[in-house]
Design an enzyme around this catalytic site. Structure first.
Site, PDB file in Angstrom:
ATOM      1  N   ARG A  46       5.203  -2.442  11.984  1.00 57.21           N
ATOM      2  CA  ARG A  46       4.453  -3.672  13.477  1.00 57.21           C
ATOM      3  C   ARG A  46       4.766  -4.539  13.472  1.00 57.21           C
ATOM      4  O   ARG A  46       4.633  -4.839  14.818  1.00 57.21           O
ATOM      5  CB  ARG A  46       2.472  -2.983  13.221  1.00 57.21           C
ATOM      6  CG  ARG A  46       2.107  -2.753  14.586  1.00 57.21           C
ATOM      7  CD  ARG A  46       0.931  -1.946  13.961  1.00 57.21           C
ATOM      8  NE  ARG A  46       0.377  -2.351  12.767  1.00 57.21           N
ATOM      9  CZ  ARG A  46      -0.791  -1.914  12.828  1.00 57.21           C
ATOM     10  NH1 ARG A  46      -1.887  -1.328  13.520  1.00 57.21           N
ATOM     11  NH2 ARG A  46      -1.625  -2.833  11.583  1.00 57.21           N
ATOM     12  N   HIS A 176       4.568  10.910  -7.796  1.00 55.53           N
ATOM     13  CA  HIS A 176       5.983   9.937  -7.809  1.00 55.53           C
ATOM     14  C   HIS A 176       5.292  10.548 -10.156  1.00 55.53           C
ATOM     15  O   HIS A 176       6.560   9.713 -10.336  1.00 55.53           O
ATOM     16  CB  HIS A 176       5.707   8.775  -7.661  1.00 55.53           C
ATOM     17  CG  HIS A 176       4.002   7.802  -8.408  1.00 55.53           C
ATOM     18  ND1 HIS A 176       3.152   7.582  -8.091  1.00 55.53           N
ATOM     19  CD2 HIS A 176       3.843   7.355  -9.798  1.00 55.53           C
ATOM     20  CE1 HIS A 176       2.211   8.009  -8.520  1.00 55.53           C
ATOM     21  NE2 HIS A 176       2.243   7.237  -9.781  1.00 55.53           N
ATOM     22  N   LYS A 180       8.501  10.871 -13.404  1.00 57.88           N
ATOM     23  CA  LYS A 180       8.999   9.976 -14.453  1.00 57.88           C
ATOM     24  C   LYS A 180       9.942  10.743 -15.278  1.00 57.88           C
ATOM     25  O   LYS A 180      10.028  11.921 -15.661  1.00 57.88           O
ATOM     26  CB  LYS A 180       7.768   9.847 -15.091  1.00 57.88           C
ATOM     27  CG  LYS A 180       6.607   9.157 -14.392  1.00 57.88           C
ATOM     28  CD  LYS A 180       5.160   9.081 -15.284  1.00 57.88           C
ATOM     29  CE  LYS A 180       4.035   8.147 -14.386  1.00 57.88           C
ATOM     30  NZ  LYS A 180       4.220   6.993 -14.126  1.00 57.88           N
ATOM     31  N   GLU A 214      -5.941   5.680 -17.378  1.00 58.42           N
ATOM     32  CA  GLU A 214      -5.988   4.002 -16.718  1.00 58.42           C
ATOM     33  C   GLU A 214      -7.015   3.360 -17.214  1.00 58.42           C
ATOM     34  O   GLU A 214      -7.820   3.374 -17.675  1.00 58.42           O
ATOM     35  CB  GLU A 214      -5.434   4.034 -15.188  1.00 58.42           C
ATOM     36  CG  GLU A 214      -4.857   5.186 -14.485  1.00 58.42           C
ATOM     37  CD  GLU A 214      -4.945   5.124 -13.287  1.00 58.42           C
ATOM     38  OE1 GLU A 214      -3.723   5.045 -12.226  1.00 58.42           O
ATOM     39  OE2 GLU A 214      -5.576   6.074 -12.798  1.00 58.42           O
ATOM     40  N   ASP A 233      -7.855  11.846  -5.582  1.00 55.33           N
ATOM     41  CA  ASP A 233      -6.953  10.851  -6.144  1.00 55.33           C
ATOM     42  C   ASP A 233      -5.304  11.122  -6.936  1.00 55.33           C
ATOM     43  O   ASP A 233      -4.703  10.637  -6.869  1.00 55.33           O
ATOM     44  CB  ASP A 233      -7.219   9.549  -6.597  1.00 55.33           C
ATOM     45  CG  ASP A 233      -6.283   8.017  -6.230  1.00 55.33           C
ATOM     46  OD1 ASP A 233      -5.480   8.260  -5.548  1.00 55.33           O
ATOM     47  OD2 ASP A 233      -6.189   7.346  -7.027  1.00 55.33           O
ATOM     48  N   HIS A 238      -1.604  14.831  -9.433  1.00 59.34           N
ATOM     49  CA  HIS A 238      -0.801  14.472 -10.293  1.00 59.34           C
ATOM     50  C   HIS A 238      -1.042  15.373 -11.906  1.00 59.34           C
ATOM     51  O   HIS A 238      -0.059  15.731 -11.909  1.00 59.34           O
ATOM     52  CB  HIS A 238      -1.171  12.658 -11.421  1.00 59.34           C
ATOM     53  CG  HIS A 238      -1.129  11.297  -9.630  1.00 59.34           C
ATOM     54  ND1 HIS A 238       0.451  12.445  -9.066  1.00 59.34           N
ATOM     55  CD2 HIS A 238      -1.195  10.515  -9.594  1.00 59.34           C
ATOM     56  CE1 HIS A 238       0.279  10.865  -8.080  1.00 59.34           C
ATOM     57  NE2 HIS A 238      -0.510  10.421  -8.564  1.00 59.34           N
ATOM     58  N   LYS A 333     -10.537   5.808 -14.425  1.00 58.64           N
ATOM     59  CA  LYS A 333     -10.472   4.548 -14.313  1.00 58.64           C
ATOM     60  C   LYS A 333     -11.468   3.205 -14.625  1.00 58.64           C
ATOM     61  O   LYS A 333     -12.497   3.551 -15.500  1.00 58.64           O
ATOM     62  CB  LYS A 333     -10.754   3.133 -12.995  1.00 58.64           C
ATOM     63  CG  LYS A 333      -9.753   4.606 -11.878  1.00 58.64           C
ATOM     64  CD  LYS A 333      -8.598   3.934 -11.240  1.00 58.64           C
ATOM     65  CE  LYS A 333      -7.915   4.739 -10.505  1.00 58.64           C
ATOM     66  NZ  LYS A 333      -6.907   4.755 -10.670  1.00 58.64           N
TER      67      LYS A 333
HETATM   68  P1  NAD Z   1      -0.309  -0.758   3.055  1.00 57.83           P
HETATM   69  O1  NAD Z   1      -0.868  -0.828   4.185  1.00 57.83           O
HETATM   70  O2  NAD Z   1       0.178  -2.525   2.172  1.00 57.83           O
HETATM   71  O3  NAD Z   1       0.952  -1.087   4.247  1.00 57.83           O
HETATM   72  C1  NAD Z   1       0.799   0.182   4.549  1.00 57.83           C
HETATM   73  C2  NAD Z   1       2.264  -0.373   5.900  1.00 57.83           C
HETATM   74  O4  NAD Z   1       2.502   0.471   7.581  1.00 57.83           O
HETATM   75  C3  NAD Z   1       2.790  -1.957   6.937  1.00 57.83           C
HETATM   76  O5  NAD Z   1       4.486  -2.115   6.163  1.00 57.83           O
HETATM   77  C4  NAD Z   1       2.578  -2.014   8.023  1.00 57.83           C
HETATM   78  O6  NAD Z   1       2.967  -2.552   8.930  1.00 57.83           O
HETATM   79  C5  NAD Z   1       2.543  -0.550   8.456  1.00 57.83           C
HETATM   80  N1  NAD Z   1       2.053   0.156   9.687  1.00 57.83           N
HETATM   81  C6  NAD Z   1       0.543  -0.333   9.955  1.00 57.83           C
HETATM   82  N2  NAD Z   1       0.270   0.762  10.879  1.00 57.83           N
HETATM   83  C7  NAD Z   1       2.390   0.703  11.871  1.00 57.83           C
HETATM   84  C8  NAD Z   1       2.038   1.006  12.912  1.00 57.83           C
HETATM   85  N3  NAD Z   1       1.514   1.806  13.593  1.00 57.83           N
HETATM   86  N4  NAD Z   1       3.000   1.630  13.415  1.00 57.83           N
HETATM   87  C9  NAD Z   1       3.945   1.071  12.336  1.00 57.83           C
HETATM   88  N5  NAD Z   1       3.841   0.099  10.809  1.00 57.83           N
HETATM   89  C10 NAD Z   1       2.379   0.600  10.786  1.00 57.83           C
HETATM   90  O7  NAD Z   1       0.049   0.342   2.653  1.00 57.83           O
HETATM   91  P2  NAD Z   1       0.824   0.524   0.864  1.00 57.83           P
HETATM   92  O8  NAD Z   1      -0.058   0.573   0.063  1.00 57.83           O
HETATM   93  O9  NAD Z   1       2.148   0.089   0.835  1.00 57.83           O
HETATM   94  O10 NAD Z   1       0.995   2.526   1.474  1.00 57.83           O
HETATM   95  C11 NAD Z   1       1.186   3.034   2.626  1.00 57.83           C
HETATM   96  C12 NAD Z   1       1.333   4.813   2.019  1.00 57.83           C
HETATM   97  O11 NAD Z   1       2.303   4.919   1.107  1.00 57.83           O
HETATM   98  C13 NAD Z   1       0.642   5.337   1.869  1.00 57.83           C
HETATM   99  O12 NAD Z   1       0.151   6.470   2.309  1.00 57.83           O
HETATM  100  C14 NAD Z   1      -0.189   5.407   0.892  1.00 57.83           C
HETATM  101  O13 NAD Z   1      -1.370   6.016   0.667  1.00 57.83           O
HETATM  102  C15 NAD Z   1       0.592   5.647  -0.067  1.00 57.83           C
HETATM  103  N6  NAD Z   1       1.161   4.770  -1.311  1.00 57.83           N
HETATM  104  C16 NAD Z   1       0.687   3.913  -1.861  1.00 57.83           C
HETATM  105  C17 NAD Z   1       0.772   3.780  -2.920  1.00 57.83           C
HETATM  106  C18 NAD Z   1       1.085   1.703  -3.227  1.00 57.83           C
HETATM  107  O14 NAD Z   1       0.947   1.795  -4.761  1.00 57.83           O
HETATM  108  N7  NAD Z   1       1.087   0.705  -2.562  1.00 57.83           N
HETATM  109  C19 NAD Z   1       0.963   4.524  -4.169  1.00 57.83           C
HETATM  110  C20 NAD Z   1       1.192   6.106  -4.097  1.00 57.83           C
HETATM  111  C21 NAD Z   1       0.791   6.148  -2.647  1.00 57.83           C
END
Ligand code: NAD
Length: 485
Positions: A46, A176, A180, A214, A233, A238, A333
């Site tokens: 965004r 994920h 592994k 964890e 979660d 998992h 956790k």
């Molecule tokens: P984050 O909040 O860091 O990033 C979200 C991203 O979405 C950003 O790039 C933001 O710009 C974009 N975004 C938000 N609203 C938007 C819109 N309206 N249009 C376009 N882009 C938009 O989130 P994250 O931690 O990167 O997680 C992303 C997904 O991955 C989530 O579903 C989360 O549950 C999943 N996930 C994350 C992790 C992790 O370690 N971070 C692990 C497993 C799963």
């Protein structure tokens, strides 16, 4: 294995996951020679960012998370040349025409992949907009992150929305854990050896324990976590996936639907878990040597939160193979150690020819997923020395990093494997829609029971092995946990 020419669009390209996992994984595959010339990565989010600002952001991310190869400035520069940033709003129309134009500029036949690395509320809107803007082709693939729904109803609704625009063969639901190396090794150990499979049933296996412990807390994801808890979660996805791989029947071949059909049968054969076979916990504050670690409730800023940061339960699979063998699953956790391990406890030999005074020692197969990946089989031998026949355990230990050298000690990250599988079109390590729904169908009544009873999790000390009641759960069955204590 070579892959086809591709365009990979990462929605959420500025997010935490993209920076810590997805782009570093792609960089390592690039360095491994697995990105064909002309392949493109299009990061979309965004925020309004120039190409140079985005590339600076990703340079930092790769330097932090890309491993040793990140020191290779030439490789990094070449990788960044494959990367384009574009602004797109998942819930509006901003940026979509530009994304369409960008994709149309790709030369030659290429696979288009759309990675939904955004919050789950955006999965549906993204699918709809891809369709509306003509980007959802029959050959496109979408990658959907977790969480996939928060109960059966929402998972069904999400499956239905995605199914409006994409066939099941185009949808890659990521867990994920399945990427592994050691998790895939579960299948190799079970189905590549004659040794284990004939014994892999309730006649010879006393019980199985799956532990995912964890040391980290929930900092950084407080709001999400407090609405979810360990059951949603970790357990529903998992641990359930690990249970499936440990318990499933041998598929006829290692192909996506054959494997997933067998996993689904396991989930459907799970009994409802009785409330007295579940322990929920929540971590308390801890006074360290020089600082104090907040309690769960302090971390989420809700001193009345009843969300669990720990769960242990006893599950039963009602089928021919496993009737009578309990499966104990636990995850939490802020525990004393980071450890993911599956322990298969075999039964005692039916009769001791040495007499009871020699001691009895049952075999134990431990499959360590992390850290120190490997397997250990405890076997019984004679205690050395002249003191008559007394028995003792010795471990037959194989630590992959020692047995396999560099290849075993440095396995590819789960995201490297999984992204390459998407590009190759191999869905074996991705969850199918019916699997996810079946897992929620098992989870929902458990959570509904807590809500109906106003269940409050048991406190446990940060840095411990979990609540005392989890030990009691085992002691009632004359067993004890192994894996982190
Ligand atoms: P984050 O909040 O860091 O990033 C979200 C991203 O979405 C950003 O790039 C933001 O710009 C974009 N975004 C938000 N609203 C938007 C819109 N309206 N249009 C376009 N882009 C938009 O989130 P994250 O931690 O990167 O997680 C992303 C997904 O991955 C989530 O579903 C989360 O549950 C999943 N996930 C994350 C992790 C992790 O370690 N971070 C692990 C497993 C799963």
């Amino acid at each position: 294995i070579p892959v086809d020419l591709f365009d990979l669009v990462i929605f959420g390209g500025t997010g935490d996951l993209a920076q810590r996992k997805i782009l570093p994984a792609l960089f390592r595959r690039f360095c491994g020679g697995q990105m064909p010339k002309g392949a493109r990565i299009i990061a979309a989010a965004r925020t309004n960012l120039s190409q140079s600002d985005y590339k600076a952001m990703i340079t930092n991310a790769i330097q932090a998370y890309g491993g040793n190869q990140a020191n290779d400035a030439v490789a990094l520069e070449a990788f960044l040349d494959c990367l384009t940033y574009t602004r797109v709003d998942a819930t509006g129309d901003i940026g979509w025409p530009e994304l369409s134009t960008l994709m149309a500029q790709g030369q030659g036949a290429r696979v288009s992949i759309f990675y939904f690395s955004v919050g789950p509320n955006l999965f549906g809107p993204l699918a709809e907009r891809l369709h509306k803007h003509g980007l959802a082709q029959d050959s496109s693939r979408i990658v959907v992150e977790k969480p996939f729904g928060r109960d059966l109803e929402s998972a069904r609704a999400l499956n239905a929305t995605l199914a409006t625009h994409f066939s099941e063969g185009q949808i890659y639901r990521i867990d994920h854990y399945l990427g592994k190396e050691t998790v895939q090794n579960l299948m190799a150990i079970r189905f590549g050896n004659m040794l284990f499979e004939p014994l892999w049933n309730s006649q010879y296996v006393d019980h199985i324990q799956i532990t995912v412990a964890e040391t980290v807390g929930i900092a950084g994801r407080e709001a999400y976590y407090d609405r979810s808890g360990a059951m949603r979660d970790m357990m529903q996805n998992h641990l359930m996936q690990l249970l499936c791989l440990i318990a499933m029947e041998p598929p006829a071949k290692f192909d996506p639907d054959a494997v997933r059909d067998e996993k689904l049968k396991v989930i459907r054969a799970l009994d409802t878990v009785e409330p007295h076979h579940i322990v929920r916990g929540q971590y308390q504050a801890q006074q360290g040597a020089d600082d104090r670690h907040d309690s769960y409730r302090e971390t989420v800023g809700n001193l009345r939160s009843t969300t669990e940061s720990y769960i242990a339960l006893r599950a039963h699979i009602s089928n021919w193979r496993w009737a009578g063998t309990p499966f104990y699953l636990r995850t939490g956790k802020k525990l004393v150690a980071r450890s993911s391990v599956i322990n298969v406890f075999f039964k005692d030999a039916p009769h001791s020819i040495f007499g009871e005074e020699a001691g009895r020692h049952a075999n134990l197969l431990s499959i360590r997923l992390q850290p120190n990946e490997g397997i250990t089989l405890k076997v019984t031998i004679k205690e050395p020395g002249p003191g008559g026949m007394r028995l003792m355990d010795v471990p037959l230990d194989m630590t992959f990093s020692e047995a396999l050298g560099a290849a075993g000690g440095n396995p590819p990250d789960a995201y490297e494997r999984l992204i390459m599988d998407v590009i190759r079109g191999n869905q074996t390590l991705f969850m199918r829609g019916d699997e996810v729904e079946a897992a929620w169908a098992w989870t929902d009544p458990i959570i509904a029971g807590w809500q109906a009873r106003g269940d409050v999790p048991k406190p446990y000390d940060s840095g411990s092995t979990g609540p005392d009641d989890a030990d009691l759960l085992m002691r009632r069955d004359l067993r004890e946990w192994q894996g982190i204590n």
